[in-house]
Scaffold this motif. Structure first.
Motif, PDB file in Angstrom:
ATOM      1  N   GLY A   1      38.996  58.604  43.647  1.00 38.02           N
ATOM      2  CA  GLY A   1      39.247  57.438  44.491  1.00 38.02           C
ATOM      3  C   GLY A   1      39.023  56.130  43.754  1.00 38.02           C
ATOM      4  N   VAL A   2      37.974  56.073  42.937  1.00 35.76           N
ATOM      5  CA  VAL A   2      37.696  54.867  42.150  1.00 35.76           C
ATOM      6  C   VAL A   2      38.868  54.574  41.217  1.00 35.76           C
ATOM      7  N   ALA A   3      39.335  55.599  40.511  1.00 36.26           N
ATOM      8  CA  ALA A   3      40.456  55.404  39.577  1.00 36.26           C
ATOM      9  C   ALA A   3      41.707  54.939  40.314  1.00 36.26           C
ATOM     10  N   LEU A   4      41.987  55.532  41.457  1.00 36.19           N
ATOM     11  CA  LEU A   4      43.160  55.147  42.243  1.00 36.19           C
ATOM     12  C   LEU A   4      43.019  53.715  42.773  1.00 36.19           C
ATOM     13  N   PHE A   5      41.846  53.395  43.294  1.00 33.87           N
ATOM     14  CA  PHE A   5      41.589  52.055  43.819  1.00 33.87           C
ATOM     15  C   PHE A   5      41.800  51.012  42.723  1.00 33.87           C
ATOM     16  N   ASN A   6      41.219  51.263  41.548  1.00 35.48           N
ATOM     17  CA  ASN A   6      41.321  50.308  40.442  1.00 35.48           C
ATOM     18  C   ASN A   6      42.740  50.182  39.910  1.00 35.48           C
ATOM     19  N   ALA A   7      43.560  51.208  40.139  1.00 38.32           N
ATOM     20  CA  ALA A   7      44.970  51.157  39.728  1.00 38.32           C
ATOM     21  C   ALA A   7      45.834  50.465  40.781  1.00 38.32           C
ATOM     22  N   GLY A   8      45.215  50.042  41.878  1.00 37.87           N
ATOM     23  CA  GLY A   8      45.964  49.374  42.941  1.00 37.87           C
ATOM     24  C   GLY A   8      46.564  50.326  43.951  1.00 37.87           C
ATOM     25  N   ALA A   9      46.258  51.603  43.845  1.00 41.08           N
ATOM     26  CA  ALA A   9      46.765  52.615  44.781  1.00 41.08           C
ATOM     27  C   ALA A   9      45.738  52.775  45.900  1.00 41.08           C
ATOM     28  N   HIS A  10      45.615  51.750  46.722  1.00 41.32           N
ATOM     29  CA  HIS A  10      44.561  51.717  47.732  1.00 41.32           C
ATOM     30  C   HIS A  10      44.715  52.797  48.794  1.00 41.32           C
TER      31      HIS A  10
ATOM     32  N   PHE B   1      38.316  38.302  49.090  1.00 37.55           N
ATOM     33  CA  PHE B   1      38.949  38.159  50.394  1.00 37.55           C
ATOM     34  C   PHE B   1      38.860  36.728  50.903  1.00 37.55           C
ATOM     35  N   ALA B   2      37.853  35.996  50.458  1.00 34.80           N
ATOM     36  CA  ALA B   2      37.703  34.597  50.877  1.00 34.80           C
ATOM     37  C   ALA B   2      38.664  33.675  50.134  1.00 34.80           C
ATOM     38  N   ALA B   3      39.293  34.165  49.073  1.00 32.51           N
ATOM     39  CA  ALA B   3      40.251  33.346  48.302  1.00 32.51           C
ATOM     40  C   ALA B   3      41.404  32.925  49.202  1.00 32.51           C
ATOM     41  N   GLU B   4      42.052  31.852  48.844  1.00 33.45           N
ATOM     42  CA  GLU B   4      43.141  31.313  49.661  1.00 33.45           C
ATOM     43  C   GLU B   4      44.283  32.314  49.852  1.00 33.45           C
ATOM     44  N   SER B   5      44.686  32.993  48.817  1.00 33.62           N
ATOM     45  CA  SER B   5      45.775  33.970  48.896  1.00 33.62           C
ATOM     46  C   SER B   5      45.373  35.261  48.180  1.00 33.62           C
ATOM     47  N   PRO B   6      44.442  36.021  48.753  1.00 31.70           N
ATOM     48  CA  PRO B   6      43.933  37.193  48.043  1.00 31.70           C
ATOM     49  C   PRO B   6      44.996  38.244  47.735  1.00 31.70           C
ATOM     50  N   GLN B   7      46.012  38.348  48.572  1.00 29.99           N
ATOM     51  CA  GLN B   7      47.036  39.369  48.333  1.00 29.99           C
ATOM     52  C   GLN B   7      47.841  39.089  47.077  1.00 29.99           C
ATOM     53  N   ARG B   8      47.761  37.872  46.550  1.00 29.61           N
ATOM     54  CA  ARG B   8      48.548  37.502  45.364  1.00 29.61           C
ATOM     55  C   ARG B   8      47.774  37.645  44.055  1.00 29.61           C
ATOM     56  N   VAL B   9      46.474  37.873  44.141  1.00 24.05           N
ATOM     57  CA  VAL B   9      45.660  38.001  42.930  1.00 24.05           C
ATOM     58  C   VAL B   9      45.001  39.371  42.892  1.00 24.05           C
ATOM     59  N   ALA B  10      44.673  39.806  41.700  1.00 19.62           N
ATOM     60  CA  ALA B  10      44.025  41.107  41.535  1.00 19.62           C
ATOM     61  C   ALA B  10      42.706  41.123  42.293  1.00 19.62           C
ATOM     62  N   GLY B  11      42.453  42.212  42.940  1.00 18.69           N
ATOM     63  CA  GLY B  11      41.204  42.374  43.674  1.00 18.69           C
ATOM     64  C   GLY B  11      40.108  42.891  42.770  1.00 18.69           C
TER      65      GLY B  11
ATOM     66  N   ALA C   1      26.675  46.890  44.542  1.00 19.91           N
ATOM     67  CA  ALA C   1      26.307  45.508  44.881  1.00 19.91           C
ATOM     68  C   ALA C   1      27.305  44.521  44.274  1.00 19.91           C
ATOM     69  N   ASP C   2      27.678  44.743  43.016  1.00 14.61           N
ATOM     70  CA  ASP C   2      28.662  43.871  42.363  1.00 14.61           C
ATOM     71  C   ASP C   2      30.012  43.953  43.081  1.00 14.61           C
ATOM     72  N   PHE C   3      30.399  45.158  43.465  1.00 15.00           N
ATOM     73  CA  PHE C   3      31.679  45.356  44.153  1.00 15.00           C
ATOM     74  C   PHE C   3      31.690  44.650  45.510  1.00 15.00           C
ATOM     75  N   ARG C   4      30.600  44.760  46.254  1.00 10.95           N
ATOM     76  CA  ARG C   4      30.537  44.086  47.568  1.00 10.95           C
ATOM     77  C   ARG C   4      30.693  42.579  47.392  1.00 10.95           C
ATOM     78  N   ASP C   5      29.954  42.019  46.430  1.00 11.59           N
ATOM     79  CA  ASP C   5      30.029  40.564  46.198  1.00 11.59           C
ATOM     80  C   ASP C   5      31.430  40.144  45.778  1.00 11.59           C
ATOM     81  N   ALA C   6      32.020  40.886  44.859  1.00 11.15           N
ATOM     82  CA  ALA C   6      33.363  40.551  44.374  1.00 11.15           C
ATOM     83  C   ALA C   6      34.401  40.710  45.470  1.00 11.15           C
ATOM     84  N   THR C   7      34.220  41.701  46.329  1.00 15.40           N
ATOM     85  CA  THR C   7      35.166  41.917  47.428  1.00 15.40           C
ATOM     86  C   THR C   7      35.109  40.758  48.412  1.00 15.40           C
ATOM     87  N   ARG C   8      33.924  40.318  48.737  1.00 11.48           N
ATOM     88  CA  ARG C   8      33.788  39.178  49.647  1.00 11.48           C
ATOM     89  C   ARG C   8      34.439  37.931  49.045  1.00 11.48           C
ATOM     90  N   ALA C   9      34.192  37.675  47.773  1.00 11.62           N
ATOM     91  CA  ALA C   9      34.775  36.504  47.112  1.00 11.62           C
ATOM     92  C   ALA C   9      36.292  36.615  47.052  1.00 11.62           C
TER      93      ALA C   9
END
Length: 120
Positions: free
Chosen positions: A15-24, A103-113, A93-101
């Motif tokens: 799942g981690v490998a798939l998630f990181n490849a953008g295959a959510h 999703f809070a971005a102006e256009s998160p769907q346009r930038v790498a998560g 912990a790093d993933f949670r923080d990065a995910t919050r940041a």
């Protein structure tokens, strides 16, 4: 919960490998297969949180539904917040923080998560 091997022989690592490849959606499916049979409450909470975060990415990026993505993300992050910062051997912990940041971005769907990784 013990630290899993980081090879792709575990559903968590797959799942981690798939998630990181953008295959959510595929990551969601890999984690869900394990979640269905897991009996450890901590493992189930971790997996369900990851499943919901992956589904939120899919809702936002593929389906273009920011409101439902935000609801799923909030539920998933609440579950991940209840997990240890290194649950499953992950840098959670790093993933949670990065995910919050992200999703809070102006256009998160346009930038790498954010990427999810194992502790080394």
């Amino acid at each position: 919960m013990t630290v899993p091997p980081t090879s792709l022989d575990t559903p968590l690592a797959q799942g981690v490998a798939l998630f990181n490849a953008g295959a959510h959606f595929a990551a969601h499916e890999a984690w869900e297969d394990r979640w269905r049979v897991a009996t450890d409450p901590d493992e189930r909470r971790l997996l369900q949180g990851l499943i919901q975060v992956a589904a939120a990415h899919h809702k936002l990026r593929v389906q273009g539904k920011p409101e439902s993505a935000a609801r799923l993300l909030a539920r998933g992050l609440a579950k991940l917040d209840a997990c240890a910062p290194d649950a499953g051997g992950l840098r959670l912990a790093d993933f949670r923080d990065a995910t919050r940041a992200w999703f809070a971005a102006e256009s998160p769907q346009r930038v790498a998560g954010p990427l999810l990784s194992f502790r080394r």
